[in-house]
Design an enzyme around this catalytic site. Structure first.
Site, short mmCIF file in Angstrom:
data_model
loop_
_atom_site.label_atom_id
_atom_site.label_comp_id
_atom_site.label_asym_id
_atom_site.label_seq_id
_atom_site.Cartn_x
_atom_site.Cartn_y
_atom_site.Cartn_z
N PRO A 149 0.80 -1.23 0.00
CA PRO A 149 0.00 0.00 0.00
C PRO A 149 0.83 1.27 0.00
CG PRO A 149 0.19 -0.79 2.22
CD PRO A 149 0.99 -1.76 1.36
N LYS A 174 4.41 -5.07 -7.39
CA LYS A 174 3.32 -4.21 -7.89
C LYS A 174 3.16 -3.05 -6.90
CE LYS A 174 -0.63 -2.89 -9.84
NZ LYS A 174 -0.99 -1.79 -8.88
N PRO A 175 3.74 -1.86 -7.22
CA PRO A 175 3.64 -0.72 -6.32
C PRO A 175 2.22 -0.16 -6.24
CG PRO A 175 5.52 -0.49 -7.80
CD PRO A 175 4.66 -1.60 -8.33
N SER A 227 -6.19 -3.53 2.38
CA SER A 227 -7.47 -3.60 3.07
C SER A 227 -8.00 -5.02 3.12
CB SER A 227 -8.49 -2.71 2.35
OG SER A 227 -8.81 -3.27 1.08
N GLU A 248 -1.49 -9.32 4.91
CA GLU A 248 -1.39 -8.43 6.06
C GLU A 248 -2.42 -7.34 5.82
OE1 GLU A 248 -1.25 -5.70 8.25
OE2 GLU A 248 0.68 -4.99 7.46
N CYS A 283 -1.86 0.71 9.41
CA CYS A 283 -2.70 -0.44 9.76
C CYS A 283 -2.59 -0.78 11.24
CB CYS A 283 -2.34 -1.65 8.91
SG CYS A 283 -0.62 -2.19 9.06
#
Length: 483
Positions: A149, A174-175, A227, A248, A283
């Site tokens: 994220p 994958k940014p 998420s 996560e 998070c």
């Protein structure tokens, strides 16, 4: 920095321009584009998977010690443009400048942390017979995709990337679409120093890239941080091939202040920092604060003192203590939660001042929400922003029940002057990590596994367990020779 930034794809050891790009916006200034990232096509994503699949057997054939040495060597020179990359991160994320610098430092630090555990993979476990002389080894999973994220992008990437590489996997990164520029600029340092195809980076639309880098049968492990809804989508794309996943996901972290807690200025500073770091967009931030009724006013006053001088503005302004939220959608969501709580009768205390027109970016003042009902969104959901519900309790049993009564199970904290007392409460909490007299990233032991219970995730990152999460267990049992 005023020059517009442009970043390519990184595939099979080469930088690649895409046929199209997408804009990256400054959350501190509505509509301002700070750069463009390459928008990978489906063919680009397939090429990344093919490159990783071609590269991983030779990479896996090296010893873990050899791979670790190569990975650490790839970090050399990373500090040369650190200031520039920190500024890019602050501009695309919105976070204050010093946090961006820490994000970059954690990225490198986690490579060195992982290096402590990787050589253990070269050590087979042996079980002597009879009936068998058995050898147990850890083999690389193969092709690994890492999706992460916007909030602490480089630090979170480095919770998995070093372990995946050192364990012998070839990786597709994958940014995040809102903050890709600093990631690509950082990985441009590493890629040329690794064998072609071992590290690939694809930026672009989730709906174009995701089904390939997650759903292609050549991908054997997907590590996703994001998420709960995103985790469900990852699982559904991975399910047809039974691809292993590490997830996560979100958290709704409770903190329980015990009646014997030492609540001085330092404690309130930690509590506030644990809540409002990155404008609350973490998070593992403290998201629900349970306080003994007899100490409630003391806690509210202590937190008030940490927030009264809050300065909300652009992250690159040295005076700013709270940058904008990353998106207008998230700002509106958090504002809606506090408005709902206020309408339901909870008192909402708002602090600080804006240094710019609040409407010019995704700005929101920090707030405390006093004694909201348990079913309100500010308590029941993950706010992921600068608003903290403060809730009184009468008994410790009640506090534990309230803390555990949630969909999440990422982190929690106990605040007590008595370690034994605190441990008694901590053992009852259903979260992956429990902190003591602290909370959030500053309290994480990097040597230990990190992850959550319930809908906060599957699997673990960091430490020895996080390293082994990127391997498969291979057992070889030879009949014992009778002697």
């Amino acid at each position: 920095m005023t020059t517009e930034i442009s970043t390519p794809l990184l595939i099979d050891g080469q930088e690649r321009a895409a046929s199209t790009t997408f804009p990256v916006y400054d959350p501190a200034a509505n509509g301002t584009v700070i750069g463009h990232a390459a928008a990978a096509s489906a063919d680009d994503a397939l090429d990344a998977v093919a490159a990783a699949n071609q590269a991983w057997p030779a990479w896996a054939a090296l010893s873990a010690a050899e791979r670790t040495a190569i990975c650490l060597k790839a970090l050399e020179g990373l500090d040369e443009d650190a200031d520039e990359r920190a500024e890019i991160l602050s501009r695309e994320n919105g976070k204050v400048r010093f946090e961006a610098a820490i994000d970059l430092m954690v990225f490198a630090g986690r490579f060195h942390q992982a290096a402590q555990y990787a050589p253990e993979l070269d050590q087979a476990e042996h079980i002597a017979g009879p009936p068998f002389d058995t050898t147990i080894t850890k083999l690389p999973a193969g092709v690994v995709t890492i999706i992460y994220p916007f909030n602490w992008p480089l630090a979170i990437l480095a919770a998995s990337l070093p372990a995946a590489l050192m364990a012998g996997n070839a990786v597709i990164v994958k940014p995040p679409p809102t903050t890709p520029l600093s990631s690509v600029r950082t990985l441009q340092h590493l890629m040329p120093k690794l064998p072609p195809g071992v590290l690939n980076v694809v930026t672009g639309a989730d709906e174009v890239v995701g089904p390939i880098v997650v759903g292609d049968p050549r991908v054997r492990h997907v590590c996703f941080t994001g998420s709960v809804g995103g985790g469900r989508r990852i699982m559904s794309m991975a399910a047809p091939n039974l691809t292993n996943v590490t997830l996560e996901l979100g958290g709704n972290d409770p903190a329980i202040v015990l009646d014997d807690a030492t609540l001085d200025e330092a404690a309130f500073a930690k509590m506030s920092g644990a809540t409002f770091m990155t404008t609350g967009q973490v998070c593992m931030a403290l998201k629900r604060l349970y306080v003994p009724r007899g100490r409630y006013d003391e806690v509210v006053d202590g937190l008030r003192a940490t927030l009264e001088n809050a300065v909300v503005g652009p992250g690159l302004d040295p005076a700013t203590t709270f940058g904008p939220l990353n998106t207008a959608r998230q700002r509106d969501y958090v504002a809606g939660l506090t408005e709902q709580a206020e309408a339901a009768g909870a008192e909402v205390l708002t602090f600080g001042e804006y240094t710019v027109d609040a409407a010019s970016g995704n700005y929101l003042l920090p707030s405390l929400v006093l004694n909201p009902a348990a079913d309100l969104g500010i308590v029941a959901e993950e706010q992921f922003g600068p608003a903290l519900p403060v809730i009184p309790y009468d008994t410790e049993e009640e506090a534990v029940a309230l803390a555990n009564s949630t969909w999440s199970g990422l982190c929690s904290s106990v605040w007590s002057a008595d370690t034994e007392h605190g441990m008694k409460i901590a053992r009852q909490l259903r979260t992956g990590v429990t902190f003591f007299n602290n909370h959030n990233a500053a309290a994480v032991d990097e040597r230990a596994p990190f992850g959550g219970f319930n809908q906060s995730g599957i699997g673990r990152e960091l430490g020895r367990e996080g390293m082994r999460d990127f391997t498969e267990t291979h057992v070889m049992a030879v009949p014992s020779q009778e002697g």
